[in-house]
Design an enzyme around this catalytic site. Structure first.
Site, PDB file in Angstrom:
ATOM      1  N   GLU A   1       0.828  -1.205   0.000  1.00  0.00           N
ATOM      2  CA  GLU A   1       0.000   0.000   0.000  1.00  0.00           C
ATOM      3  C   GLU A   1       0.866   1.260   0.000  1.00  0.00           C
ATOM      4  O   GLU A   1       0.882   2.014   0.983  1.00  0.00           O
ATOM      5  CB  GLU A   1      -0.904   0.025   1.231  1.00  0.00           C
ATOM      6  CG  GLU A   1      -1.859  -1.139   1.324  1.00  0.00           C
ATOM      7  CD  GLU A   1      -2.582  -1.152   2.664  1.00  0.00           C
ATOM      8  OE1 GLU A   1      -2.364  -0.227   3.464  1.00  0.00           O
ATOM      9  OE2 GLU A   1      -3.337  -2.105   2.921  1.00  0.00           O
ATOM     10  N   PRO A   2       1.607   1.523  -1.053  1.00  0.00           N
ATOM     11  CA  PRO A   2       2.451   2.732  -1.070  1.00  0.00           C
ATOM     12  C   PRO A   2       1.606   3.995  -1.115  1.00  0.00           C
ATOM     13  O   PRO A   2       0.589   4.058  -1.797  1.00  0.00           O
ATOM     14  CB  PRO A   2       3.267   2.577  -2.350  1.00  0.00           C
ATOM     15  CG  PRO A   2       2.394   1.723  -3.237  1.00  0.00           C
ATOM     16  CD  PRO A   2       1.690   0.765  -2.309  1.00  0.00           C
TER      17      PRO A   2
ATOM     18  N   ARG B   1       3.255   7.638   0.245  1.00  0.00           N
ATOM     19  CA  ARG B   1       4.262   8.688   0.071  1.00  0.00           C
ATOM     20  C   ARG B   1       5.221   8.352  -1.061  1.00  0.00           C
ATOM     21  O   ARG B   1       5.680   9.242  -1.764  1.00  0.00           O
ATOM     22  CB  ARG B   1       5.020   8.884   1.388  1.00  0.00           C
ATOM     23  CG  ARG B   1       5.913  10.102   1.368  1.00  0.00           C
ATOM     24  CD  ARG B   1       6.287  10.573   2.770  1.00  0.00           C
ATOM     25  NE  ARG B   1       7.078  11.787   2.668  1.00  0.00           N
ATOM     26  CZ  ARG B   1       8.405  11.833   2.757  1.00  0.00           C
ATOM     27  NH1 ARG B   1       9.079  10.727   2.978  1.00  0.00           N
ATOM     28  NH2 ARG B   1       9.042  12.969   2.636  1.00  0.00           N
TER      29      ARG B   1
ATOM     30  N   CYS C   1       0.942  31.928  14.110  1.00  0.00           N
ATOM     31  CA  CYS C   1       1.276  32.389  15.449  1.00  0.00           C
ATOM     32  C   CYS C   1       1.578  31.213  16.374  1.00  0.00           C
ATOM     33  O   CYS C   1       0.839  30.907  17.317  1.00  0.00           O
ATOM     34  CB  CYS C   1       0.113  33.227  16.007  1.00  0.00           C
ATOM     35  SG  CYS C   1       0.542  34.084  17.528  1.00  0.00           S
ATOM     36  N   GLU C   2       2.664  30.513  16.075  1.00  0.00           N
ATOM     37  CA  GLU C   2       3.149  29.387  16.855  1.00  0.00           C
ATOM     38  C   GLU C   2       4.664  29.341  16.739  1.00  0.00           C
ATOM     39  O   GLU C   2       5.205  29.508  15.635  1.00  0.00           O
ATOM     40  CB  GLU C   2       2.580  28.052  16.339  1.00  0.00           C
ATOM     41  CG  GLU C   2       1.091  27.860  16.526  1.00  0.00           C
ATOM     42  CD  GLU C   2       0.722  27.583  17.977  1.00  0.00           C
ATOM     43  OE1 GLU C   2       1.628  27.230  18.761  1.00  0.00           O
ATOM     44  OE2 GLU C   2      -0.473  27.719  18.313  1.00  0.00           O
TER      45      GLU C   2
ATOM     46  N   TYR D   1       1.087  13.984   2.174  1.00  0.00           N
ATOM     47  CA  TYR D   1       0.860  14.486   3.532  1.00  0.00           C
ATOM     48  C   TYR D   1       1.196  15.970   3.645  1.00  0.00           C
ATOM     49  O   TYR D   1       1.742  16.425   4.645  1.00  0.00           O
ATOM     50  CB  TYR D   1       1.653  13.650   4.548  1.00  0.00           C
ATOM     51  CG  TYR D   1       1.323  12.180   4.446  1.00  0.00           C
ATOM     52  CD1 TYR D   1       0.104  11.706   4.926  1.00  0.00           C
ATOM     53  CD2 TYR D   1       2.182  11.290   3.816  1.00  0.00           C
ATOM     54  CE1 TYR D   1      -0.236  10.358   4.799  1.00  0.00           C
ATOM     55  CE2 TYR D   1       1.850   9.946   3.679  1.00  0.00           C
ATOM     56  CZ  TYR D   1       0.644   9.491   4.162  1.00  0.00           C
ATOM     57  OH  TYR D   1       0.304   8.164   4.013  1.00  0.00           O
TER      58      TYR D   1
END
Length: 855
Positions: A737-738, A740, A807-808, A836
């Site tokens: 199940e590739p 990426r 803002c992190e 992703y």
């Protein structure tokens, strides 16, 4: 100390494999010339040819006449073949040593005295050093042969001629005398002389220690240990291919690694170098250009961290229990007196009020004498109740200031849950934490610990080099090719007209990845993991290349059926995790193949699965991945059914007329080692006899993608070979199940520079989108190549911390990226973001994530 020495020395030690081939002798000559060119004197210390000491040891142990003749023939052939390959003619010095060996062979037998054994074993180094002097001379290097027994004498404290020790004081007169005799010297490792001139040995692995003694006595500027690996690694690379080369270690860290199981370096060799402040370099004779590992004094600024996960086999654990020992003065003294009397050396110690647990030093052969052990235990049982565990494995976390990072280690130590741990010790020097366990799962524990503590944190840390898998894998043309976006820079720039940020996908790159996977002969079916990137155009392109689909939600299933014409429900595998009941019911109604990964749903919703053919997701107990948050197997992962629960699940399904027709597993993501899939398949095959109806084994996905240019890609040929070997004679299909692997390289994230700022040692480069578009760096510590597309041909000048507008504090897309001097409006490209990326984006801070554009 060094001021009394007129000439600067370098000591170079070469191990058995490093002196056994023509090419390696070429390297030795080149390295010696290189030092001579800088004005240094060279002392070359050599081991016996590879395997020779083992042959001589067999002779010393006693063999019959036919085997003695065979060993003699093997020794003759090995030395003569090398001499012939080197183009050398017979010479007197070598003949003298060979005749001496033949004479010693006549006395070889099981009743040899230690002195005779030492003389016999020393011939391996005497012969190899004689060959070495001839080779160097033939290459034009005027070389002086030295008898190590005239240069190194054992100390009065040495009690055995087979494991002697020497003084390591500096000797300026010796250094200057040898310098006057010549610029290049060659001598033997492993051997020295006793007070009366008899031959002594420094123990197995003693050539490293010999070299350290020579370096100390000559006040050398450097000690080089040349071997067949490019340095010391963060784990045994034979067992953990993801082990990272350690670029720099302190003396104490190196000694701890060597003592606790790292085999590259002999532990006693560190002390002489440390005492005299001589840097040690571990180098690879086959890859002399590799920088290797440097061992030197610890920097006062070095942070606390784990640098290695090492193990030792064949550990004997002895537990002494006596309730009367509480507050009893002298119990330990009495107990350890028994150890001393019988010649047993204690390695690890753990104590409590009524119990003391110790391990025996595994490097002392006497510990394995059954008669001696019986007498020892009988005496010890006179003091306390004794329990012995043989064949254990010690696993050590080695690094700097371990006590200060116990909180950081706590999550990793969860891997020992449900494992038998016989003892836990923390070294007094604060360099290691050691646990002794049963051998059954030791290798798996080492791999998991390495993944959690080192592999997932080693990127961008200068002390960690490339992995063993990267160094040993042959680069292929595809790995060295320019990325697709480099050839389409102009078009990408045009696409950014009027845009601040965009994901751009190149479908041909995804198609090429699919074609590579289709070449796997061992795999029957490839299912694209839709969660990686659900763009309709990409799904259609992959379907055209023969991919079917794996989905993790009902919405993904419906999306695939809507976007990809001709896709049947039977082409979809559904692998939900903690999803609501209605998703299971709807998927079964559609006719997709369902995977169940929780025994709870079988027992609570039995009517759903009555008469159904289903897959089970199995937890095969070992997980891998580029970060702990993408490891999807093991007790600390929420996925899969434990092996111990499988019988009850099978019974529950079959009692309702259902069948288990497939087994599914997924170890984690971003794995570059093809052996992982073979390991998982072997575990599947162990489970398979419990399930007579299973026709499919699904190994999941997770095939790694190189995270930066120039790194080798996944070795699909190796994977295919390993899987095919395991499947020989098996009537079962294999699925992968590739996700990426198919999507990552086809996508880039483009964003414009908004602001620049300097603050302390940091130079900030701000871009128009951040973790709202690409959360992988913040979530996983993931690395993505970053370039300034607007200045692709310009020279890099500045290290930037690349950040977004969110803002992190965690909104950092790349640390320390070396880029051309950048300006507002420049287009920054972040590579390998096709998977992703957009699918994990958000509207945090009410900022829209980057839009998607398909080439």
């Amino acid at each position: 100390m060094h001021n009394d020495v007129t000439h600067e020395w370098v000591v170079m030690k070469f191990g058995g494999t490093s002196v056994s081939s023509v090419d390696c002798w070429g390297t030795i000559c080149e390295q010696a010339r290189g030092h001579l060119a800088t004005g240094k004197r060279v002392m070359i210390v050599v081991s016996a040819l590879s395997g020779v000491t083992n042959l001589l040891s067999r002779l010393a142990d006693g063999v019959d006449e036919s085997e003695k003749a065979a060993i003699r023939a093997e020794l003759t052939t090995q030395h003569q073949e090398l001499i012939t390959a080197l183009g050398l003619e017979p010479w007197a010095e070598y003949g003298r040593h060979w005749d001496s060996l033949l004479a010693a062979l006549g006395d070889a037998g099981p009743k040899m005295k230690d002195e005779q054994r030492a003389c016999l074993l020393a011939h391996g180094e005497l012969l190899s050093s004689s060959i070495g002097r001839a080779v160097l001379a033939a290459k034009g290097l005027d070389t002086v042969w030295q008898d190590a027994r005239k240069l190194l004498q054992t100390t009065s404290a040495s009690t055995s001629v087979l494991a002697a020790r020497c003084d390591d004081h500096s000797d300026p007169r010796l250094a200057n005398r040898l310098a006057a005799e010549g610029s290049v010297h060659i001598t033997q490792g492993f051997i020295a002389s006793g007070a009366d001139g008899q031959t002594c040995l420094l123990g197995r692995g003693g050539s490293d220690t010999s070299a350290a003694y020579f370096a100390a006595r000559l006040s050398a500027s450097a000690l080089e240990i040349w071997t067949d690996v490019p340095g010391i690694f963060s784990a045994d690379p034979r067992a953990v291919p993801e082990a990272r080369l350690l670029r720099r270690l302190s003396f104490s860290e190196a000694q701890e690694l060597a003592s606790m199981g790292a085999r590259v370096l002999h532990p006693p060799s560190i002390q002489p170098a440390r005492r005299h402040g001589i840097p040690v370099f571990i180098k690879d004779t086959n890859r002399p250009a590799e920088p290797g590992t440097q061992i030197a004094a610890r920097s006062p600024h070095e942070e606390a961290q784990v640098k290695g996960v090492v193990s030792r086999d064949n550990i004997t654990v002895i537990t002494m229990e006596n309730s009367a020992m509480w507050h009893q003065a002298g119990f330990l003294a009495d107990a350890f007196a028994v150890f001393k009397r019988h010649g047993y050396s204690v390695d690890l110690v753990s104590t409590s009020e009524a119990t003391v647990t110790v391990s025996l030093d595994p490097q002392i052969p006497a510990h394995y004498d059954s008669g001696r052990m019986a007498a020892f235990l009988a005496d010890l049982e006179g003091l306390c109740r004794v329990t012995v565990h043989n064949g254990c494995v010690s696993i050590s976390l080695v690094g700097n200031a371990i006590r200060t990072i116990l909180g950081r280690l706590s999550a990793a130590l969860d891997v020992f849950q449900d494992r038998q741990v016989h003892m836990v010790t923390q070294s007094a020097n604060d360099l290691n934490l050691t646990l002794v366990v049963d051998p059954d799962h030791a290798l798996s524990l080492v791999r998991k610990l390495h993944q959690l503590l080192i592999a997932s944190q080693a990127e961008n840390r200068p002390e960690f080099g490339p992995s063993w898998a990267e160094l040993s894998r042959q680069m292929k043309p595809a790995d060295l090719a320019e990325p697709w976006w480099a050839g389409k820079a102009e078009r990408l720039t045009e696409l950014m007209e009027g845009r601040d940020a965009a994901y751009v996908y190149d479908l041909e790159t995804a198609r090429a990845a699919a074609r590579r996977l289709r070449g796997l002969k061992s795999v029957s079916r490839l299912l694209y993991a839709v969660k990686a990137n659900d763009h309709a155009g990409l799904l259609r392109a992959l379907a055209a290349e023969g991919m079917t689909f794996e989905c993790v939600s009902l919405a993904e299933i419906q999306h695939v059926l809507d976007c990809v014409p001709g896709t049947a429900a039977a082409d979809v595998l559904f692998t939900p995790n903690f999803a609501p009941r209605h998703e299971y019911a709807a998927a079964l109604e559609l006719g997709v193949q369902l995977t169940v990964d929780n025994s709870w749903v079988i027992h609570q919703w039995p009517d759903l699965f009555a008469g159904r053919d289903i897959f089970l997701r199995v937890d095969l107990e070992t997980g891998y991945g580029h970060h702990k948050k993408v490891i999807t197997s093991g007790v600390d992962s929420k996925f899969g059914i434990s092996l111990g629960h499988l019988p009850e699940v099978r019974h529950a399904i079959e009692s309702r007329g259902g069948r288990i027709v497939g087994l599914h597993a997924h170890t984690g993501s971003g794995v570059i080692n093809s052996e992982v899939w073979r390991e998982q398949l072997d575990r599947f095959l162990d489970v398979l006899p419990q399930f007579p109806d299973v026709r499919v084994l699904d190994l999941g996905g997770g095939l790694g993608v190189p995270d930066r240019r120039g790194k080798p890609g996944f070795d699909l040929d190796r994977l295919d070979k390993l899987l095919a070997e395991a499947l020989t004679g098996r009537n079962v299909e294999l699925w992968l199940e590739p996700g990426r692997y198919l999507a990552a390289e086809c996508g880039v994230l483009l964003s414009r520079v908004t602001q620049l700022k300097s603050k302390g040692q940091f130079h900030y480069l701000g871009i128009s989108t951040g973790m709202n578009s690409l959360i992988r760096p913040a979530l996983y510590g993931a690395y993505h190549d970053i370039v300034n597309l607007s200045r692709l041909q310009e020279k890099a000048q500045q290290h930037y911390r690349v950040v977004g507008p969110i803002c992190e504090s965690g909104d950092v897309l790349g640390e320390g990226r070396f880029l051309p001097a950048s300006e507002e409006g420049d287009i920054i490209l972040i590579a390998n973001t096709g998977a992703y990326g957009r699918v994990m984006s958000s509207h945090y801070n009410r900022r829209s994530p980057a839009e998607e554009v398909m080439l």
